[in-house]
Design a protein around this motif. Structure first.
Motif, PDB file in Angstrom:
ATOM      1  N   GLU A 193      56.740 -49.922 -93.702  1.00 56.31           N
ATOM      2  CA  GLU A 193      55.951 -49.687 -92.494  1.00 56.31           C
ATOM      3  C   GLU A 193      56.694 -48.851 -91.454  1.00 56.31           C
ATOM      4  OE1 GLU A 193      58.611 -53.081 -91.870  1.00 56.31           O
ATOM      5  OE2 GLU A 193      57.183 -52.502 -93.436  1.00 56.31           O
ATOM      6  N   ARG A 194      58.034 -48.713 -91.601  1.00 60.05           N
ATOM      7  CA  ARG A 194      58.826 -47.960 -90.626  1.00 60.05           C
ATOM      8  C   ARG A 194      58.912 -46.505 -91.061  1.00 60.05           C
ATOM      9  NH1 ARG A 194      63.449 -50.635 -90.644  1.00 60.05           N
ATOM     10  NH2 ARG A 194      64.573 -49.180 -91.996  1.00 60.05           N
ATOM     11  N   LYS A 195      58.584 -45.605 -90.177  1.00 61.32           N
ATOM     12  CA  LYS A 195      58.613 -44.183 -90.491  1.00 61.32           C
ATOM     13  C   LYS A 195      60.041 -43.679 -90.439  1.00 61.32           C
ATOM     14  CE  LYS A 195      56.349 -39.815 -89.382  1.00 61.32           C
ATOM     15  NZ  LYS A 195      55.391 -39.132 -88.501  1.00 61.32           N
ATOM     16  N   ARG A 201      51.333 -45.753 -95.761  1.00 59.51           N
ATOM     17  CA  ARG A 201      51.494 -46.091 -94.344  1.00 59.51           C
ATOM     18  C   ARG A 201      50.143 -46.148 -93.642  1.00 59.51           C
ATOM     19  NH1 ARG A 201      56.515 -42.481 -94.156  1.00 59.51           N
ATOM     20  NH2 ARG A 201      58.228 -43.965 -94.361  1.00 59.51           N
ATOM     21  N   SER A 202      49.246 -45.251 -94.026  1.00 55.05           N
ATOM     22  CA  SER A 202      47.899 -45.314 -93.470  1.00 55.05           C
ATOM     23  C   SER A 202      47.213 -46.619 -93.867  1.00 55.05           C
ATOM     24  CB  SER A 202      47.085 -44.107 -93.953  1.00 55.05           C
ATOM     25  OG  SER A 202      45.757 -44.176 -93.478  1.00 55.05           O
ATOM     26  N   ARG A 249      48.647 -49.357 -91.752  1.00 59.11           N
ATOM     27  CA  ARG A 249      48.073 -49.343 -90.404  1.00 59.11           C
ATOM     28  C   ARG A 249      46.662 -49.916 -90.406  1.00 59.11           C
ATOM     29  NH1 ARG A 249      50.720 -44.242 -90.174  1.00 59.11           N
ATOM     30  NH2 ARG A 249      48.769 -43.199 -90.731  1.00 59.11           N
ATOM     31  N   GLN A 250      45.875 -49.565 -91.416  1.00 61.27           N
ATOM     32  CA  GLN A 250      44.531 -50.130 -91.505  1.00 61.27           C
ATOM     33  C   GLN A 250      44.583 -51.642 -91.687  1.00 61.27           C
ATOM     34  OE1 GLN A 250      42.363 -48.099 -94.537  1.00 61.27           O
ATOM     35  NE2 GLN A 250      42.426 -46.115 -93.519  1.00 61.27           N
ATOM     36  N   GLU A 276      46.928 -53.622 -90.584  1.00 63.50           N
ATOM     37  CA  GLU A 276      47.265 -54.209 -89.290  1.00 63.50           C
ATOM     38  C   GLU A 276      46.065 -54.216 -88.350  1.00 63.50           C
ATOM     39  OE1 GLU A 276      50.501 -51.942 -87.896  1.00 63.50           O
ATOM     40  OE2 GLU A 276      51.964 -52.751 -89.359  1.00 63.50           O
ATOM     41  N   ARG A 277      45.294 -53.132 -88.383  1.00 64.17           N
ATOM     42  CA  ARG A 277      44.106 -53.087 -87.531  1.00 64.17           C
ATOM     43  C   ARG A 277      43.079 -54.114 -87.970  1.00 64.17           C
ATOM     44  NH1 ARG A 277      42.508 -46.834 -87.358  1.00 64.17           N
ATOM     45  NH2 ARG A 277      40.896 -47.624 -85.960  1.00 64.17           N
TER      46      ARG A 277
END
Length: 467
Positions: free
Chosen positions: A210-212, A240-241, A244-245, A247-248
């Motif tokens: 998750e860390r860029k 990663r997308s 993020r989804q 997490e959202r």
């Protein structure tokens, strides 16, 4: 050292490079040493011809005999020959030395032209260490003589060949080290270092996906390594997308859980008022109350479904046999209230019955028609047409509009969560939820085509058995 070669790609590459260069040198060594032996014998034959020509033309004076003796000693010293004789008219003319008692091991006739060197003779001479002799036959430059014959110790020829092999070995090692270093550093820059960086990026991504990470733009190399680096970059971006989804979605589920209780209280009050309104003696008010009741109930169902989706639990459909045209008619009526400018055409025959959950089917059709209505807000004559065809045991429902079509950037990920089309106010969950609901009922939802003349979705549902 063994562990280094077992784990390090660069060490393996260096070892393989030096090994392959040495193998190539070994393949060249055999014909090279055979040619060296052939040239050595030809040099001895030329020297023997010069000595024979010089000695056969000398006078019998004392000074001439001394010069002949010096010439013979110099010839024997340079060529290692112990015997030289000429043959003329069936007679043997001794020129230098005496015939030895040791046996002649092999004979080499230089008068015969060879396309390839004598590999067998070379191998025998290379390992020769005894008292045997090699008989060399050569043409004589003296007029009238048939041939020249000289005897050379095989041990002397073997010593020359071994000395030559030692020089070739040292030269081969130097060449292998030099070429191996060039190839090694070239491969290190072109292959090993990029693979090491890629392996490091993979390890870092595995430990903290998750860390860029700090990384440059994708490489522009056109080879396989460049393609691998670009594909890994795309995979990282996609994952990663997805993170993020996720997490959202987790945040959305938490938010919906918090407001679900309060929203239920509000909807319960609205549902109570709608029930009282539906019992009004005025038929128009009663009809409005019934429609309001259905709307509030669907609002409650919507809240539950969003909560279920955000918690990654598939909603369980309550399948029943129902007429498809009635569900489309409900959608048609609600669309007239919410979007008066949109003309929704119901072309479903009354005898088409499907096996589905009525609330979930309504949700799917409502999502599709509302998305189309929002996309056609600026159209002069917006229209949505819903029709159905029977294919085997499946009802193929087509939802078609005359809107501007979907952007090309969203076509490949249209049914993924948070993918927005033309509507800016959409959450991007409608189509993903609709597809999940359709598959949960044993059906399917797909985009048939889209363009500037409109968009068509097809919804497949199993037909209901006859009543």
């Amino acid at each position: 050292m063994r562990r280094l070669f077992a784990r390090s790609l660069s060490a393996r590459l260096l070892g393989l490079t030096i090994g392959f260069v040495m193998l190539a040198e070994l393949l060249l060594f055999v014909p090279s040493i055979a040619s060296f032996r052939q040239e050595g014998l030809e040099m001895r034959a030329r020297s023997a011809g010069l000595v024979a020509e010089a000695l056969m033309s000398q006078d019998a004076e004392a000074s001439s005999r001394e010069a002949s003796q010096m010439l013979a000693e110099q010839f024997m010293l340079q060529t290692d020959a112990v015997f030289l004789a000429a043959f003329q008219d069936g007679r043997t003319i001794l020129i230098v030395g005496d015939a030895p008692d040791a046996k002649v091991i092999a004979t080499e006739d230089l008068r015969k032209s060879r396309r390839l060197p004598n590999f067998i003779g070379t191998s025998m001479d290379f390992f020769a260490r005894g008292n045997g002799y090699l008989r060399v036959i050569a043409p004589s430059p003296v007029a009238g003589q048939d041939r020249l014959e000289l005897l050379v110790p095989c041990a002397a020829i073997g010593a020359d060949l071994r000395a030559y092999a030692g020089r070739i070995l040292i030269l081969s090692l130097l060449i292998a080290a030099f070429v191996g270093a060039l190839i090694y550093f070239s491969m290190l820059r072109l292959i090993v270092r990029p693979i090491q960086r890629l392996a490091h990026d993979m390890t870092a991504f595995r430990e903290a996906p998750e860390r860029k990470q700090r990384s440059g733009p994708p490489t522009m190399r056109a080879d396989e390594i460049g393609q691998l680096q670009r594909e890994f970059h795309e995979v990282k971006q996609s994952l990663r997308s997805a993170f993020r989804q996720r997490e959202r979605l987790a945040s959305l589920g938490l938010s919906v859980t918090k407001i679900n209780h309060d929203l239920r209280n509000v909807l319960s009050t609205a549902l109570l008022m709608a029930d009282r309104l539906s019992m009004n003696p005025d038929p128009k008010l009663a009809e409005m109350g019934e429609r309001l009741t259905r709307t509030v109930e669907r609002g409650v169902g919507l809240t539950e479904e969003v909560l279920t989706y955000s918690s990654a639990r598939e909603p369980q459909p309550d399948l029943e046999r129902l007429p498809l045209s009635r569900i489309v008619a409900d959608v048609q009526m609600d669309m007239r209230t919410a979007f008066p400018r949109i003309w929704v055409s119901n072309r479903i025959a009354r005898d088409v019955w499907v096996r589905a959950d009525p609330e979930q089917l309504y949700r799917i059709l409502s999502n599709l028609t509302r998305n189309a209505a929002q996309a056609m807000a600026d159209r002069a004559k917006p229209r949505v047409e819903i029709s159905a065809d029977i294919v085997g045991e499946t009802a193929i429902i087509t939802i078609e509009d005359n809107g501007p079509g979907l952007p090309e950037s969203v076509e490949d990920r249209l049914f993924l969560p948070f993918t927005r089309g033309q509507s800016e106010g959409s959450t991007g969950l409608g189509l993903s939820i609709s597809k999940e609901l359709a598959e949960g009922m044993g059906g399917s939802l797909e985009l048939l085509d889209t363009g500037p003349d409109g968009t068509r979705f097809i919804l497949g549902l199993p037909l209901a058995e006859p009543a």
